[in-house]
Design a protein around this motif. Structure first.
Motif, PDB file in Angstrom:
ATOM      1  N   VAL A   4       8.629   5.225  12.656  1.00 24.15           N
ATOM      2  CA  VAL A   4       7.923   6.464  13.018  1.00 24.15           C
ATOM      3  C   VAL A   4       7.436   6.289  14.452  1.00 24.15           C
ATOM      4  O   VAL A   4       6.676   5.363  14.750  1.00 24.15           O
ATOM      5  N   THR A  37       0.845  -1.203   0.000  1.00 23.52           N
ATOM      6  CA  THR A  37       0.000   0.000   0.000  1.00 23.52           C
ATOM      7  C   THR A  37       0.878   1.250   0.000  1.00 23.52           C
ATOM      8  O   THR A  37       0.694   2.149  -0.832  1.00 23.52           O
ATOM      9  N   LEU A  62      -1.435 -14.230  -4.831  1.00 22.98           N
ATOM     10  CA  LEU A  62      -2.236 -14.241  -6.047  1.00 22.98           C
ATOM     11  C   LEU A  62      -2.648 -12.821  -6.378  1.00 22.98           C
ATOM     12  O   LEU A  62      -2.994 -12.046  -5.474  1.00 22.98           O
ATOM     13  N   THR A  75       2.239  -7.778   6.134  1.00 22.58           N
ATOM     14  CA  THR A  75       1.347  -8.664   5.378  1.00 22.58           C
ATOM     15  C   THR A  75       1.813  -8.856   3.942  1.00 22.58           C
ATOM     16  O   THR A  75       1.555  -9.896   3.338  1.00 22.58           O
ATOM     17  N   SER A  76       2.512  -7.883   3.393  1.00 25.09           N
ATOM     18  CA  SER A  76       2.850  -7.934   1.967  1.00 25.09           C
ATOM     19  C   SER A  76       3.904  -8.972   1.600  1.00 25.09           C
ATOM     20  O   SER A  76       4.289  -9.064   0.430  1.00 25.09           O
ATOM     21  N   GLY A 116      -8.371  -3.731   2.019  1.00 21.74           N
ATOM     22  CA  GLY A 116      -7.883  -3.848   0.650  1.00 21.74           C
ATOM     23  C   GLY A 116      -7.105  -5.111   0.381  1.00 21.74           C
ATOM     24  O   GLY A 116      -7.037  -6.012   1.213  1.00 21.74           O
ATOM     25  N   LEU A 120      -3.667  -6.895  -2.021  1.00 26.55           N
ATOM     26  CA  LEU A 120      -2.457  -6.721  -2.817  1.00 26.55           C
ATOM     27  C   LEU A 120      -2.851  -6.276  -4.239  1.00 26.55           C
ATOM     28  O   LEU A 120      -2.327  -5.304  -4.791  1.00 26.55           O
ATOM     29  N   THR A 121      -3.818  -6.997  -4.793  1.00 24.92           N
ATOM     30  CA  THR A 121      -4.242  -6.793  -6.179  1.00 24.92           C
ATOM     31  C   THR A 121      -4.728  -5.369  -6.438  1.00 24.92           C
ATOM     32  O   THR A 121      -4.545  -4.844  -7.532  1.00 24.92           O
ATOM     33  N   GLU A 127       9.907   2.952   6.467  1.00 26.75           N
ATOM     34  CA  GLU A 127       9.499   1.592   6.848  1.00 26.75           C
ATOM     35  C   GLU A 127      10.291   1.164   8.080  1.00 26.75           C
ATOM     36  O   GLU A 127      11.500   1.301   8.111  1.00 26.75           O
ATOM     37  N   LYS A 128       9.592   0.605   9.075  1.00 24.22           N
ATOM     38  CA  LYS A 128      10.284   0.300  10.333  1.00 24.22           C
ATOM     39  C   LYS A 128      11.082  -1.000  10.294  1.00 24.22           C
ATOM     40  O   LYS A 128      11.907  -1.273  11.158  1.00 24.22           O
ATOM     41  N   THR A 187      -1.386 -15.019  -0.038  1.00 22.91           N
ATOM     42  CA  THR A 187      -1.451 -16.234  -0.868  1.00 22.91           C
ATOM     43  C   THR A 187      -0.693 -16.022  -2.174  1.00 22.91           C
ATOM     44  O   THR A 187      -0.526 -16.933  -2.965  1.00 22.91           O
TER      45      THR A 187
HETATM   46  P1  FAD Z   1       1.760  -4.324   5.219  1.00 21.70           P
HETATM   47  O1  FAD Z   1       2.305  -5.135   4.125  1.00 21.70           O
HETATM   48  O2  FAD Z   1       1.631  -4.981   6.538  1.00 21.70           O
HETATM   49  O3  FAD Z   1       2.691  -3.052   5.337  1.00 21.70           O
HETATM   50  C1  FAD Z   1       2.665  -2.174   6.425  1.00 21.70           C
HETATM   51  C2  FAD Z   1       4.093  -1.813   6.776  1.00 21.70           C
HETATM   52  O4  FAD Z   1       4.099  -0.743   7.700  1.00 21.70           O
HETATM   53  C3  FAD Z   1       4.853  -2.960   7.419  1.00 21.70           C
HETATM   54  O5  FAD Z   1       5.941  -3.336   6.591  1.00 21.70           O
HETATM   55  C4  FAD Z   1       5.299  -2.389   8.757  1.00 21.70           C
HETATM   56  O6  FAD Z   1       6.586  -2.829   9.155  1.00 21.70           O
HETATM   57  C5  FAD Z   1       5.252  -0.889   8.505  1.00 21.70           C
HETATM   58  N1  FAD Z   1       5.078  -0.103   9.733  1.00 21.70           N
HETATM   59  C6  FAD Z   1       4.214  -0.345  10.735  1.00 21.70           C
HETATM   60  N2  FAD Z   1       4.343   0.574  11.710  1.00 21.70           N
HETATM   61  C7  FAD Z   1       5.324   1.427  11.320  1.00 21.70           C
HETATM   62  C8  FAD Z   1       5.937   2.556  11.914  1.00 21.70           C
HETATM   63  N3  FAD Z   1       5.571   3.019  13.132  1.00 21.70           N
HETATM   64  N4  FAD Z   1       6.936   3.185  11.240  1.00 21.70           N
HETATM   65  C9  FAD Z   1       7.329   2.741  10.002  1.00 21.70           C
HETATM   66  N5  FAD Z   1       6.776   1.652   9.410  1.00 21.70           N
HETATM   67  C10 FAD Z   1       5.783   1.004  10.050  1.00 21.70           C
HETATM   68  N6  FAD Z   1      -4.286  -9.946  -1.358  1.00 21.70           N
HETATM   69  C11 FAD Z   1      -4.277 -10.298  -2.676  1.00 21.70           C
HETATM   70  O7  FAD Z   1      -4.490  -9.449  -3.525  1.00 21.70           O
HETATM   71  N7  FAD Z   1      -4.024 -11.564  -3.080  1.00 21.70           N
HETATM   72  C12 FAD Z   1      -3.827 -12.582  -2.207  1.00 21.70           C
HETATM   73  O8  FAD Z   1      -3.566 -13.717  -2.603  1.00 21.70           O
HETATM   74  C13 FAD Z   1      -3.893 -12.268  -0.823  1.00 21.70           C
HETATM   75  N8  FAD Z   1      -3.746 -13.233   0.100  1.00 21.70           N
HETATM   76  C14 FAD Z   1      -3.700 -12.928   1.414  1.00 21.70           C
HETATM   77  C15 FAD Z   1      -3.495 -13.960   2.332  1.00 21.70           C
HETATM   78  C16 FAD Z   1      -3.327 -13.654   3.681  1.00 21.70           C
HETATM   79  C17 FAD Z   1      -3.089 -14.763   4.653  1.00 21.70           C
HETATM   80  C18 FAD Z   1      -3.377 -12.317   4.109  1.00 21.70           C
HETATM   81  C19 FAD Z   1      -3.134 -12.003   5.552  1.00 21.70           C
HETATM   82  C20 FAD Z   1      -3.629 -11.291   3.207  1.00 21.70           C
HETATM   83  C21 FAD Z   1      -3.799 -11.587   1.854  1.00 21.70           C
HETATM   84  N9  FAD Z   1      -4.049 -10.595   0.903  1.00 21.70           N
HETATM   85  C22 FAD Z   1      -4.079 -10.904  -0.432  1.00 21.70           C
HETATM   86  C23 FAD Z   1      -4.191  -9.188   1.304  1.00 21.70           C
HETATM   87  C24 FAD Z   1      -2.877  -8.426   1.127  1.00 21.70           C
HETATM   88  O9  FAD Z   1      -1.770  -9.232   1.411  1.00 21.70           O
HETATM   89  C25 FAD Z   1      -2.861  -7.191   2.017  1.00 21.70           C
HETATM   90  O10 FAD Z   1      -4.027  -6.449   1.763  1.00 21.70           O
HETATM   91  C26 FAD Z   1      -1.662  -6.285   1.762  1.00 21.70           C
HETATM   92  O11 FAD Z   1      -0.448  -7.007   1.726  1.00 21.70           O
HETATM   93  C27 FAD Z   1      -1.583  -5.202   2.847  1.00 21.70           C
HETATM   94  O12 FAD Z   1      -0.466  -4.408   2.575  1.00 21.70           O
HETATM   95  P2  FAD Z   1      -0.130  -3.118   3.450  1.00 21.70           P
HETATM   96  O13 FAD Z   1       0.963  -2.423   2.762  1.00 21.70           O
HETATM   97  O14 FAD Z   1      -1.382  -2.370   3.702  1.00 21.70           O
HETATM   98  O15 FAD Z   1       0.329  -3.708   4.848  1.00 21.70           O
END
Ligand code: FAD
Length: 550
Positions: free
Chosen positions: A196, A32, A66, A59-60, A374, A376-377, A51-52, A64
């Motif tokens: 942060v 995201t 996909l 989660t990223s 939301g 990944l896709t 990024e911490k 899965t």
């Molecule tokens: P994150 O990837 O968690 O990123 C947030 C980041 O913020 C982290 O790296 C963290 O270290 C950082 N952070 C936190 N606090 C701080 C701070 N204070 N200072 C600096 N950095 C900080 N979606 C699909 O489209 N296809 C799939 O197949 C799919 N499968 C899934 C299967 C599972 C089991 C799960 C759990 C989710 C799945 N999803 C899928 C959903 C998708 O993976 C998530 O929606 C997406 O990865 C979320 O990304 P994000 O960047 O919002 O969060």
């Protein structure tokens, strides 16, 4: 020639973000945050992303993997979501055809469980239509015989028929790092291992963030017009710091995947199958392994150490054995596993599986913008919504609209999948003479045309054991061009070795440690800490606790 993105550029970036005032600070280097940084930087805003941990640590790297239209959302009647992520699949595939790869999915259908033949036929038709799937890729319904020939491991008594439909598979952490690098090439200033810790305010508005560099221990402030909180499962921690959780809050659910050797579970293609409790799970072949998942359970434990429990394992093993009895999976067959958290929005009275996967944006009274939920896709559309909002509120003079659908990722100068195949062919010729042909598919999927740099390095640093020479060349690339700071960044998120090739990791780890020692001039103490940390991660991926840690 790509520009470097390494520990050295990280120091410069930190100095730059601490001295200049930014238009936008993005907190979180998951998909995201990466998508937002790319969109905003490409439209001309000055952007810092912080990024911490490592990029995609949350989660990223634990999905899965996909890029999919979300068939299950059709069941929940979320037509808008299916349409949006469905059409996004084709865009992300076009941007990185080596990394987002078409995968036909088999859906076995049963007499008394799951969707049933006619409902599936209609549902998939609607799915194809909403997602704008091309004629040649549209769903094909199968007879019982065709289904069992497509996958002879299925329990024959149960199967009534099946369907084949189009999905795409990817590597989530690689997708995130490629978007991060592309954002950096468009001017975004980016640093990992920076946390942060608080916000700074001017006239009651968020006007920046306080940051601790976790490598040096130094603290600094980044001033910004706008701050976006894209911290995934940690979104509410930052909202709490901003005293802004008034109404909606996050609801974290845990999802686990198990990895077994493909020899043990030799499925012929990806399969999406029913579980007794009404849920569905995937089994996906990847290289020498097959991975299976996922679970969906409420979670209140540590967000930094999310572990697979025996209960998670039993759920997936039982579901697999029920559908594929000939496989006879046991706990001893599990080579590795990962567990991730879905940062969903809480809805009263809804169970983990029923919660919507739609993203939502919250803006606090002091102007902190947070985004959660939301997929990944859907990362590109989520980014567009956030950046449109930032531009219309704070930079209305900026007339450039989102154009990330036409910015290919670094290393992805392929026009289509045929070009990827041709490139693989040329790599095969070059690597066969070094007895490294087995690595071609992996290398191209991971690095695209950036393999050219890895091969150049390999040729100039050849050694008797070509496998070790290739490993070192790959590591060199990740240290110089992908801001790798620790062995686990490389072994978990850049290469996926911890999950998909543990035997290679066991052989490679000492070489990797020694390369780190010389690159970063590490002391024996530093080396000891890195060794301990990696062994802990290996244990977490391979051993299973009776219950969630507190
Ligand atoms: P994150 O990837 O968690 O990123 C947030 C980041 O913020 C982290 O790296 C963290 O270290 C950082 N952070 C936190 N606090 C701080 C701070 N204070 N200072 C600096 N950095 C900080 N979606 C699909 O489209 N296809 C799939 O197949 C799919 N499968 C899934 C299967 C599972 C089991 C799960 C759990 C989710 C799945 N999803 C899928 C959903 C998708 O993976 C998530 O929606 C997406 O990865 C979320 O990304 P994000 O960047 O919002 O969060």
């Amino acid at each position: 020639m790509p520009h470097t993105f390494s520990s050295k550029t990280r120091e410069l970036s930190i100095r730059q973000m601490a001295t200049e005032s930014m238009d936008l600070v993005v907190v979180g280097g998951g998909i995201t945050g990466a998508g937002i940084a790319l969109d905003a930087a490409s439209r001309g805003l000055t952007v810092a992303l912080i990024e911490k941990n490592d990029f995609a640590f949350g989660t990223s790297s634990r999905s899965t993997k996909l890029i999919h239209g979300g068939l299950r959302y059709l069941k929940q009647l979320e037509f808008g979501l299916v349409k949006e992520v469905g059409s996004e699949r084709a865009i992300v595939h076009r941007l990185a055809p080596h990394l987002v790869i078409p995968e036909k999915m088999l859906l076995p259908l049963y007499e008394k469980r799951g969707m049933g033949y006619w409902l599936a036929s209609l549902g998939l038709k609607i799915y194809d239509w909403l997602a704008g799937v091309k004629q040649q890729d549209r769903r094909v319904m199968l007879t019982r015989g065709q289904t069992l020939r497509a996958e002879p491991l299925l329990k024959p008594e149960d199967v009534k028929g099946g369907a084949i439909y189009a999905e795409y598979r990817t590597d989530d952490a690689r997708l995130t790092i490629e978007i991060i690098k592309t954002a950096n090439s468009k001017g975004a200033i980016i640093a990992n291992y920076c946390r942060v810790t608080d916000f700074v305010y001017a006239e009651n508005r968020v006007a920046g963030v306080q940051v601790t560099d976790l490598i040096t221990g130094n603290t600094f402030t980044v001033k910004a017009n706008t701050v976006v909180n894209a911290a995934g499962p940690w979104v509410d921690e930052l909202r709490e710091l901003n005293h802004s959780i008034k109404t909606k809050r996050l609801h974290l659910t845990k999802g686990v995947h198990l990895v077994v050797s493909h020899n043990k579970f030799p499925i012929k293609q990806a399969i999406y199958f029913d579980v007794d409790d009404g849920r569905m799970i995937f089994a996906i072949p990847r290289g020498r392994t097959t991975y299976i998942g996922t679970t969906d359970t409420n979670y209140n434990g540590s967000k930094d150490d999310v572990l697979t429990t025996l209960g998670d394992l039993t759920y997936i093993v039982n579901a697999t054995n029920r559908t594929f009895p000939k496989v006879g999976l046991t706990i001893n067959d599990i080579e590795s596993s990962w567990a991730g958290l879905r940062p969903l929005i809480h809805e009263d009275g809804k169970s983990a599986s029923e919660l919507s996967r739609k993203d939502e944006i919250f803006e606090s009274e002091t102007g902190l913008i947070s985004i959660a939920g939301g997929k990944l896709t859907g990362y590109r559309k989520m980014a567009e919504r956030i950046v449109d909002r930032v531009v219309s509120t704070s930079f209305p003079q900026l007339k450039i609209k989102c154009f990330t659908e036409s910015i290919p990722f670094s290393g992805a100068q392929f026009r289509n999948y045929d070009e990827v195949r041709n490139y693989k062919g040329s790599l095969l010729i070059q690597l066969s003479v070094l007895h490294l042909a087995d690595h071609v598919n992996y290398l191209v999927a991971n690095y695209g045309k950036q393999c050219d740099l890895i091969l150049e390095r390999l040729r100039t640093n050849l050694e008797k054991d070509t496998d070790v020479a290739l490993l070192k060349a790959e590591l060199w690339y990740c240290l110089e061009y992908e801001m790798v700071l620790t062995p686990e960044d490389f072994l978990v998120r850049r290469t996926g070795m911890l999950y998909f090739d543990l035997p290679r990791l066991q052989k490679a780890k000492e070489v990797v440690f020694l390369e780190f020692k010389s690159f970063f001039n590490w002391s024996s103490n530093d080396l000891g800490i890195a060794r301990e940390r990696l062994e802990k991660l290996i244990l977490q991926a391979t051993q299973f606790l009776p219950s969630n840690n507190p």
